[in-house]
Scaffold this motif. Structure first.
Motif, PDB file in Angstrom:
ATOM      1  N   SER A 121       0.943  -1.239   0.238  1.00 15.60           N
ATOM      2  CA  SER A 121      -0.371  -0.212  -0.613  1.00 15.60           C
ATOM      3  C   SER A 121       1.294   1.067  -0.576  1.00 15.60           C
ATOM      4  CB  SER A 121      -1.241   0.097   1.416  1.00 15.60           C
ATOM      5  OG  SER A 121      -0.267   0.118   2.381  1.00 15.60           O
ATOM      6  N   ASP A 122      -0.082   2.314   0.283  1.00 18.42           N
ATOM      7  CA  ASP A 122       1.094   3.782  -0.282  1.00 18.42           C
ATOM      8  C   ASP A 122       1.791   4.176   1.087  1.00 18.42           C
ATOM      9  OD1 ASP A 122      -0.440   3.648  -2.683  1.00 18.42           O
ATOM     10  OD2 ASP A 122       0.051   5.773  -2.528  1.00 18.42           O
ATOM     11  N   ASP A 123       0.802   3.603   2.459  1.00 17.43           N
ATOM     12  CA  ASP A 123       1.368   3.809   3.892  1.00 17.43           C
ATOM     13  C   ASP A 123       2.770   2.886   3.697  1.00 17.43           C
ATOM     14  OD1 ASP A 123      -0.147   5.822   4.040  1.00 17.43           O
ATOM     15  OD2 ASP A 123      -0.944   4.664   5.121  1.00 17.43           O
ATOM     16  N   GLU A 124       2.446   1.891   3.012  1.00 18.68           N
ATOM     17  CA  GLU A 124       3.533   0.872   3.895  1.00 18.68           C
ATOM     18  C   GLU A 124       4.791   0.472   2.895  1.00 18.68           C
ATOM     19  OE1 GLU A 124       0.412  -3.676   3.791  1.00 18.68           O
ATOM     20  OE2 GLU A 124       1.277  -2.876   2.588  1.00 18.68           O
ATOM     21  N   LEU A 125       4.818   1.368   1.347  1.00 18.96           N
ATOM     22  CA  LEU A 125       5.758   1.688   0.803  1.00 18.96           C
ATOM     23  C   LEU A 125       6.202   2.600   1.909  1.00 18.96           C
ATOM     24  CD1 LEU A 125       7.779   1.115  -1.551  1.00 18.96           C
ATOM     25  CD2 LEU A 125       6.255   2.421  -2.775  1.00 18.96           C
ATOM     26  N   ASN A 126       5.546   3.876   1.850  1.00 15.83           N
ATOM     27  CA  ASN A 126       6.286   4.683   2.367  1.00 15.83           C
ATOM     28  C   ASN A 126       6.904   4.654   3.710  1.00 15.83           C
ATOM     29  OD1 ASN A 126       6.481   8.288   2.662  1.00 15.83           O
ATOM     30  ND2 ASN A 126       5.317   8.025   4.110  1.00 15.83           N
ATOM     31  N   GLY A 127       6.724   3.939   4.718  1.00 17.40           N
ATOM     32  CA  GLY A 127       6.982   3.084   5.644  1.00 17.40           C
ATOM     33  C   GLY A 127       8.310   2.454   5.380  1.00 17.40           C
ATOM     34  N   TYR A 128       7.923   1.754   4.766  1.00 21.47           N
ATOM     35  CA  TYR A 128       8.967   0.651   4.408  1.00 21.47           C
ATOM     36  C   TYR A 128      10.566   1.722   3.878  1.00 21.47           C
ATOM     37  CZ  TYR A 128      12.830  -1.983   1.686  1.00 21.47           C
ATOM     38  OH  TYR A 128      14.203  -2.863   1.849  1.00 21.47           O
ATOM     39  N   ILE A 129      10.461   2.765   2.757  1.00 21.60           N
ATOM     40  CA  ILE A 129      12.120   3.488   3.085  1.00 21.60           C
ATOM     41  C   ILE A 129      12.062   4.962   4.152  1.00 21.60           C
ATOM     42  CG2 ILE A 129      11.934   5.443   1.510  1.00 21.60           C
ATOM     43  CD1 ILE A 129       9.907   4.573  -0.525  1.00 21.60           C
ATOM     44  N   ARG A 130      11.251   5.161   4.752  1.00 25.25           N
ATOM     45  CA  ARG A 130      11.373   5.627   5.733  1.00 25.25           C
ATOM     46  C   ARG A 130      12.245   5.065   6.767  1.00 25.25           C
ATOM     47  NH1 ARG A 130      12.426  10.815   6.441  1.00 25.25           N
ATOM     48  NH2 ARG A 130      14.066   9.915   7.277  1.00 25.25           N
ATOM     49  N   ASP A 131      11.782   3.620   7.465  1.00 22.57           N
ATOM     50  CA  ASP A 131      12.770   2.728   8.168  1.00 22.57           C
ATOM     51  C   ASP A 131      13.570   2.664   7.423  1.00 22.57           C
ATOM     52  OD1 ASP A 131      10.306   2.736   9.711  1.00 22.57           O
ATOM     53  OD2 ASP A 131       9.660   0.470   8.914  1.00 22.57           O
ATOM     54  N   ARG A 132      13.644   2.247   6.382  1.00 22.93           N
ATOM     55  CA  ARG A 132      15.503   2.245   5.280  1.00 22.93           C
ATOM     56  C   ARG A 132      16.297   3.604   5.723  1.00 22.93           C
ATOM     57  NH1 ARG A 132      17.732  -1.479   4.712  1.00 22.93           N
ATOM     58  NH2 ARG A 132      19.054  -1.124   2.794  1.00 22.93           N
ATOM     59  N   SER A 133      15.938   4.194   5.725  1.00 20.55           N
ATOM     60  CA  SER A 133      16.486   5.689   5.077  1.00 20.55           C
ATOM     61  C   SER A 133      16.760   5.978   7.207  1.00 20.55           C
ATOM     62  CB  SER A 133      16.113   6.938   5.126  1.00 20.55           C
ATOM     63  OG  SER A 133      15.992   8.299   5.579  1.00 20.55           O
ATOM     64  N   ILE A 134      15.956   5.625   8.437  1.00 25.07           N
ATOM     65  CA  ILE A 134      16.703   5.691   9.928  1.00 25.07           C
ATOM     66  C   ILE A 134      17.305   4.385  10.166  1.00 25.07           C
ATOM     67  CG2 ILE A 134      15.856   5.401  11.912  1.00 25.07           C
ATOM     68  CD1 ILE A 134      13.195   6.256  10.797  1.00 25.07           C
ATOM     69  N   THR A 135      17.447   3.317   9.277  1.00 29.20           N
ATOM     70  CA  THR A 135      18.793   2.292   9.437  1.00 29.20           C
ATOM     71  C   THR A 135      20.090   2.513   8.800  1.00 29.20           C
ATOM     72  OG1 THR A 135      16.842   0.412   8.103  1.00 29.20           O
ATOM     73  CG2 THR A 135      16.473   0.802  10.842  1.00 29.20           C
ATOM     74  N   THR A 136      19.832   3.732   8.404  1.00 29.32           N
ATOM     75  CA  THR A 136      21.460   3.187   7.128  1.00 29.32           C
ATOM     76  C   THR A 136      22.201   4.583   7.490  1.00 29.32           C
ATOM     77  OG1 THR A 136      19.876   2.583   5.044  1.00 29.32           O
ATOM     78  CG2 THR A 136      21.790   3.952   4.928  1.00 29.32           C
ATOM     79  N   THR A 137      23.088   4.049   8.128  1.00 26.41           N
ATOM     80  CA  THR A 137      23.947   4.929   8.979  1.00 26.41           C
ATOM     81  C   THR A 137      24.789   5.372   8.301  1.00 26.41           C
ATOM     82  OG1 THR A 137      24.865   2.818   9.651  1.00 26.41           O
ATOM     83  CG2 THR A 137      23.242   4.082  10.936  1.00 26.41           C
ATOM     84  N   ASP A 138      25.112   4.484   7.036  1.00 24.37           N
ATOM     85  CA  ASP A 138      26.432   4.898   6.249  1.00 24.37           C
ATOM     86  C   ASP A 138      26.572   5.508   4.906  1.00 24.37           C
ATOM     87  OD1 ASP A 138      25.110   3.205   5.015  1.00 24.37           O
ATOM     88  OD2 ASP A 138      26.140   1.450   4.681  1.00 24.37           O
ATOM     89  N   ASN A 139      27.168   5.751   4.614  1.00 25.43           N
ATOM     90  CA  ASN A 139      27.406   6.827   3.306  1.00 25.43           C
ATOM     91  C   ASN A 139      26.414   6.590   1.876  1.00 25.43           C
ATOM     92  OD1 ASN A 139      28.238   8.666   4.368  1.00 25.43           O
ATOM     93  ND2 ASN A 139      30.414   8.651   4.381  1.00 25.43           N
ATOM     94  N   ARG A 140      25.738   5.067   1.900  1.00 22.15           N
ATOM     95  CA  ARG A 140      24.942   4.539   0.688  1.00 22.15           C
ATOM     96  C   ARG A 140      23.935   5.828   0.277  1.00 22.15           C
ATOM     97  NH1 ARG A 140      22.439  -1.186   3.002  1.00 22.15           N
ATOM     98  NH2 ARG A 140      24.322  -1.610   4.309  1.00 22.15           N
TER      99      ARG A 140
END
Length: 405
Positions: A268-287
């Motif tokens: 869903s839109d909310d699920e995808l938006n949440g997935y991208i947001r979560d990936r951004s939060i958990t990405t701590t390196d320079n990817r």
């Protein structure tokens, strides 16, 4: 002198020949290709999905009167029974019906044997040069490059212009119009479309599960989900085929046509938006952004959709803002492409359009202009979606026209 001559040995012509001959009529079947059933052999990727148990009027486009009257006389159950009697037991794959052999060649071979049993005079490699009602109005005279033929009745089953290399090339239109009938412009259906809105040359060859929705003059009309195929010209694949008829008709009328593509229907839109947001939060390196979302979609497609979103693919994933996440979600779930034109008839599995229905008796398929003249198959204004519906219309209309002899 034949009781009936049938022009065209495709699906509807073969059924018409079998139906007429089984009633005792002396039948000649004329085909300008070198063999019968050429198009049948190409259906269902050579497996011949010859009908569907989910049979209803809304699976078809064109004349509702023809469809309703036809299916009330010969439906999918009649088709399954007919082929079983010819030695073709059905294989049911979730309602999609195939010959148990999974070979279209089995269907053509069954017809060949049945026409031999019924003593149908099959003539291939023969070209029609003229069709005229007999002087005494009691039949028809067919002029060909191999002599003339006469009959009491005439069934024309020559198709429109889809896949002309397999036989339906429009070569008989002039003779049909000379008889006083009018043909709506054949329009490619079950085909791909040339589009603008993405850099299709960069994503050509990509296949993915997607939902496509047609929007005509701002109004959503149809949608379908399946394997979308991206080509250098635009979009193709089964889900596009399923919404193709209305789009071709709309483009022919000069209407504005768009397709909205959801490249991740499982989210869903909310699920995808949440997935991208979560990936951004958990990405701590320079990817980079495309590295952070690696594995979400085909990489070529992902890069194109990131580009379309307006977010730089080089942006560090951990620096994404809420607006960035929303823009990426919109791009992946709601990309709009402008539809310019259908691919040509040579790439279409079927055509929309055909003989004007007002010129035909919708119950018998007989011409209102010439008694004893019948039409069947794609030549009538009926086209179906993928799934055995166009073949069912061929069997239905061919059976009715043959039964009337």
């Amino acid at each position: 002198m034949y009781d009936v001559i049938i022009i065209g040995a495709g699906a509807s012509g073969l059924m018409a020949a079998a139906a007429a001959a089984s009633k005792g009529a002396r039948v000649a079947l004329l085909e300008h290709k070198d063999d019968i059933g050429k198009k049948i052999l190409a259906t269902g990727n050579g497996r011949c999905n010859f009908t569907n148990t989910d049979m209803s009027v809304n699976k078809f486009h064109g004349s509702k009167a023809l469809i309703k009257n036809g299916l009330s006389q010969f439906n999918y159950s009649d088709t399954i029974r007919f082929f079983k009697e010819l030695g073709i037991p059905a294989y049911d794959n979730a309602g999609y019906i195939y010959p148990n052999s999974r070979q279209a060649a089995s269907v053509v071979a069954a017809f060949r044997m049945e026409l031999m049993r019924l003593h149908v005079d099959v003539k291939t490699g023969i070209n029609i040069t003229d069709i005229k009602p007999a002087d005494d109005r009691t039949g028809y005279c067919i002029q060909t490059d191999k002599g003339s033929f006469k009959s009491k009745g005439l069934i024309i089953a020559c198709g429109l212009t889809a896949s002309p290399k397999l036989g339906s090339d429009g070569s008989l239109f002039r003779q049909i119009e000379a008889l006083g009938h009018h043909i709506q412009k054949p329009l490619p259906a079950l085909c791909g479309f040339s589009c603008d809105g993405l850099n299709f040359k960069k994503i050509t060859g990509v296949r993915c599960d997607a939902t496509v929705a047609s929007v005509i003059d701002g109004q959503m009309t149809e949608q379908n989900t399946g394997e979308l195929q991206l080509a250098d010209y635009g979009i193709s694949g089964i889900p596009v085929f399923q919404i193709s008829s209305l789009m071709s008709r709309a483009l022919n009328k000069g209407q504005r046509v768009e397709v909205i593509i959801d490249f991740l229907p499982a989210f869903s839109d909310d699920e995808l938006n949440g997935y991208i947001r979560d990936r951004s939060i958990t990405t701590t390196d320079n990817r980079s952004l495309n590295e952070m979302l690696n594995g979400l979609l085909n990489n070529k497609l992902l890069l194109e959709l990131i580009h379309k979103s307006g977010v730089s693919p080089d942006k560090k994933g951990r620096l994404l803002t809420d607006d960035d996440c929303k823009s990426l979600t919109r791009s992946i779930k709601h990309t709009a492409v402008s539809v310019k034109k259908p691919r040509g008839a040579e790439f279409a599995q079927v055509c929309a359009g055909g003989i004007y229905t007002k010129e035909i008796d919708v119950r018998t398929l007989e011409s209102k202009i010439h008694p004893g003249l019948y039409f069947c198959g794609e030549l009538l204004d009926v086209d179906g979606i993928c799934g055995g519906y166009n073949l069912q219309w061929a069997w239905t209309s061919g059976y009715i026209a043959g039964e009337m002899q």
